[in-house]
Design a protein around this motif. Structure first.
Motif, PDB file in Angstrom:
ATOM      1  N   ILE A   1       8.706  38.720 178.589  1.00 22.16           N
ATOM      2  CA  ILE A   1       8.944  37.341 179.017  1.00 22.16           C
ATOM      3  C   ILE A   1       7.884  36.898 180.011  1.00 22.16           C
ATOM      4  N   ALA A   2       7.418  37.818 180.852  1.00 21.36           N
ATOM      5  CA  ALA A   2       6.297  37.469 181.743  1.00 21.36           C
ATOM      6  C   ALA A   2       5.073  37.072 180.923  1.00 21.36           C
ATOM      7  N   ARG A   3       4.751  37.846 179.881  1.00 22.29           N
ATOM      8  CA  ARG A   3       3.612  37.504 179.014  1.00 22.29           C
ATOM      9  C   ARG A   3       3.806  36.142 178.363  1.00 22.29           C
ATOM     10  N   LYS A   4       5.008  35.849 177.960  1.00 21.61           N
ATOM     11  CA  LYS A   4       5.310  34.558 177.343  1.00 21.61           C
ATOM     12  C   LYS A   4       4.953  33.406 178.276  1.00 21.61           C
ATOM     13  N   HIS A   5       5.086  33.648 179.576  1.00 23.80           N
ATOM     14  CA  HIS A   5       4.781  32.620 180.578  1.00 23.80           C
ATOM     15  C   HIS A   5       3.369  32.769 181.134  1.00 23.80           C
ATOM     16  N   GLY A   6       2.535  33.554 180.475  1.00 28.48           N
ATOM     17  CA  GLY A   6       1.143  33.694 180.897  1.00 28.48           C
ATOM     18  C   GLY A   6       0.940  34.586 182.099  1.00 28.48           C
ATOM     19  N   LEU A   7       1.935  35.441 182.413  1.00 29.24           N
ATOM     20  CA  LEU A   7       1.853  36.322 183.568  1.00 29.24           C
ATOM     21  C   LEU A   7       1.891  37.777 183.123  1.00 29.24           C
ATOM     22  N   LEU A   8       1.590  38.662 184.054  1.00 30.82           N
ATOM     23  CA  LEU A   8       1.695  40.088 183.808  1.00 30.82           C
ATOM     24  C   LEU A   8       2.721  40.650 184.776  1.00 30.82           C
ATOM     25  N   ALA A   9       3.721  41.339 184.255  1.00 34.15           N
ATOM     26  CA  ALA A   9       4.707  42.017 185.102  1.00 34.15           C
ATOM     27  C   ALA A   9       4.343  43.495 185.157  1.00 34.15           C
ATOM     28  N   THR A  10       4.277  44.046 186.357  1.00 35.33           N
ATOM     29  CA  THR A  10       3.971  45.469 186.488  1.00 35.33           C
ATOM     30  C   THR A  10       5.019  46.154 187.356  1.00 35.33           C
ATOM     31  N   PHE A  11       5.427  47.361 186.909  1.00 32.37           N
ATOM     32  CA  PHE A  11       6.375  48.191 187.646  1.00 32.37           C
ATOM     33  C   PHE A  11       5.647  49.314 188.387  1.00 32.37           C
ATOM     34  N   LEU A  12       4.335  49.251 188.435  1.00 33.04           N
ATOM     35  CA  LEU A  12       3.534  50.265 189.114  1.00 33.04           C
ATOM     36  C   LEU A  12       3.983  50.385 190.575  1.00 33.04           C
ATOM     37  N   PRO A  13       4.132  51.620 191.108  1.00 36.79           N
ATOM     38  CA  PRO A  13       4.608  51.757 192.492  1.00 36.79           C
ATOM     39  C   PRO A  13       3.673  51.138 193.530  1.00 36.79           C
ATOM     40  N   LYS A  14       2.380  51.101 193.234  1.00 34.28           N
ATOM     41  CA  LYS A  14       1.415  50.400 194.092  1.00 34.28           C
ATOM     42  C   LYS A  14       0.308  49.857 193.195  1.00 34.28           C
ATOM     43  N   TYR A  15       0.174  48.543 193.133  1.00 41.49           N
ATOM     44  CA  TYR A  15      -0.927  48.016 192.322  1.00 41.49           C
ATOM     45  C   TYR A  15      -2.152  47.712 193.168  1.00 41.49           C
ATOM     46  N   ILE A  16      -1.948  47.498 194.479  1.00 42.45           N
ATOM     47  CA  ILE A  16      -3.032  47.500 195.470  1.00 42.45           C
ATOM     48  C   ILE A  16      -2.496  48.204 196.713  1.00 42.45           C
ATOM     49  N   LEU A  17      -3.370  48.889 197.423  1.00 46.86           N
ATOM     50  CA  LEU A  17      -2.906  49.766 198.495  1.00 46.86           C
ATOM     51  C   LEU A  17      -2.362  49.017 199.699  1.00 46.86           C
ATOM     52  N   ASP A  18      -2.850  47.796 199.962  1.00 48.86           N
ATOM     53  CA  ASP A  18      -2.408  47.094 201.164  1.00 48.86           C
ATOM     54  C   ASP A  18      -1.198  46.198 200.911  1.00 48.86           C
ATOM     55  N   GLU A  19      -0.565  46.343 199.754  1.00 54.94           N
ATOM     56  CA  GLU A  19       0.660  45.605 199.444  1.00 54.94           C
ATOM     57  C   GLU A  19       1.823  46.589 199.451  1.00 54.94           C
TER      58      GLU A  19
END
Length: 450
Positions: free
Chosen positions: A232-250
């Motif tokens: 559904i995220a792709r359907k709305h032009g977005l990417l959903a990620t369940f990665l535990p850290k996609y950038i270190l400072d977040e």
């Protein structure tokens, strides 16, 4: 046109539609990646529903970073399993209603599970718990994820949060509500109860809380939920990620799971009256004590990538060996949600679990640890119900390497998983360690896999 002619046309149209409609057979690899085969609907029901489809053994041991097995892997290029659909899990795909999806078991022949089948591993462990103690584990998962949007900077694609609102912000919910509403509606349509939806601490981060149910169904629901959120995220032009850290400072994303013990339809994790020391039954205390005792040994099942350990830091929570009553800094939290009788505990929350873990293997490891606690009648130490003095506490493994060292010493797991599956898991994780130690930024590409 007479009636017979009309029936013939209808049959031809139905057959044409079945040729362009697909049934996706889904499975989850040891490295936690969702995979599928799409079968034309007619062929699925004529042939595949009974016989399954072939799958090379090596497909289950591919790493997170490359569709290849680890070098020298014990599961080689020779041999084939069968992905056999579990027809009790078949669902119409909410975002592609002409298609269906179904979860697959891995068999070596009809009726005989392959030792590398994650769903069967969970069934085996659950059967041991039922046979020895007449207990069933109920589980409910909390799914944290980021919604990212793509921008181009200096001709390179970059993924950034689609919103920058803080925790619990209603305006962030307003922005995301078309997506969240569609996710909730889709999950409802396939029988997955949603208890809560809210914005999380990170920018563009959200959480979907699922209702609790028997653990084998809860893990199936989790797989379908991840599929739904991402699609559904792709359907709305977005990417959903369940990665535990996609950038270190977040901040990181977890997949906390709430666990309880049931017997004859009753929650027996909870004490029967307020005279219990912790509000937990003896069965519940021994099971939870086993999980706490073996937490370091099973950590690599629930936090299986090097990047997982960037989330499990003292500055966040869940990085020291302790439990507590409603203590959010504890990896195991005794929980008394609204409606629980005063002084009693209905379940415990296990916080180290993250969104790249194979949920069947992760939950199997937790239950195996709990069974060992029941067998040995382990007791819980005193809870930590204040901000802990970290100097007096044992640190959980700080890296996947340390977790793997603890797993190597966990001989009790052989009974539950078998040598072959445990060996393959260790081989994959050693390859993950080597890859990310040599390529520090390689984890950033995992948003497209998880």
């Amino acid at each position: 046109m007479d009636l017979n002619g009309l029936i013939k046309v209808v049959d031809e149209v139905d057959e044409l539609e079945s040729d362009v409609s697909f049934v996706r057979i889904l499975w989850v690899t040891h490295s936690g990646q969702h995979r599928c085969r799409a079968i034309p609907r007619k062929r699925f029901y004529d042939v595949v529903a009974k016989n399954g489809v072939g799958l090379a053994f090596v497909s289950m041991v591919m790493t997170s970073f490359l569709d290849r097995p680890p070098s020298g892997c014990s599961v080689g290029l020779v041999g084939e399993a069968r992905v056999t659909p579990d027809l009790s899990t078949i669902r119409t795909i909410p975002w592609s209603k002409q298609d269906e999806m179904v979860l697959g078991d891995l068999n070596v022949k009809p009726g005989q599970a392959w030792e590398h089948c994650p769903r069967d591993a969970l069934r085996r462990v659950s059967k041991i718990l039922k046979d020895e103690f007449d207990l069933v584990v109920n589980a409910g998962f909390e799914n944290e994820f980021f919604l990212l949007k793509s921008i181009t900077r200096e001709e390179e694609e970059e993924w950034i949060p689609f919103d920058s609102s803080p925790y619990g912000c209603s305006s962030a919910f307003d922005v995301a509500s078309p997506i969240l509403r569609e996710i909730a509606s889709a999950l409802h349509s396939i029988g997955i109860p949603v208890e809560q939806l809210h914005t999380e601490t990170g920018k563009g981060q959200f959480e979907v809380v699922l209702g609790h149910t028997v653990c084998t169904k809860a893990t199936d629901n989790l797989v379908y939920t991840r599929e739904t959120v991402r699609a559904i995220a792709r359907k709305h032009g977005l990417l959903a990620t369940f990665l535990p850290k996609y950038i270190l400072d977040e901040v990181g994303s977890g997949c906390h799971v709430h666990l309880s013990l049931w017997q004859n339809g009753q929650n027996v994790f909870m004490a029967s009256d307020e005279s219990s020391k912790y509000g937990i039954s003896t069965l519940g205390e021994e099971f939870m004590a086993g999980v706490l005792h073996h937490l370091s040994s099973i950590l690599s099942f629930v936090a299986p990538l090097p990047i997982s350990y960037e989330r499990l830091q003292p500055t966040t929570w869940g990085s020291y060996l302790l439990w507590g009553n409603e203590n959010r800094s504890a990896p195991l939290r005794a929980s008394s949600p609204p409606g629980t009788p005063n002084g009693l505990v209905s379940n415990f929350e296990f916080k180290p679990f993250d969104g790249v873990a194979n949920p069947y293997l992760g939950l199997s490891a937790i239950i195996a640890a709990g069974i060992d606690g029941l067998r040995r009648h382990l007791s819980l130490p005193e809870p930590v119900d204040t901000c802990p003095n970290l100097k007096n506490l044992q640190r959980l493994p700080k890296s996947l390497s340390e977790s793997l060292e603890a797993l190597d010493k966990a001989d009790f797991l052989v009974e539950f998983f078998g040598d072959k599956l445990l060996t393959a898991i260790k081989e994959i994780q050693k390859a993950e360690i080597d890859q990310y130690s040599e390529n520090k930024d390689a984890y950033k590409q995992l948003i497209h896999r998880y």
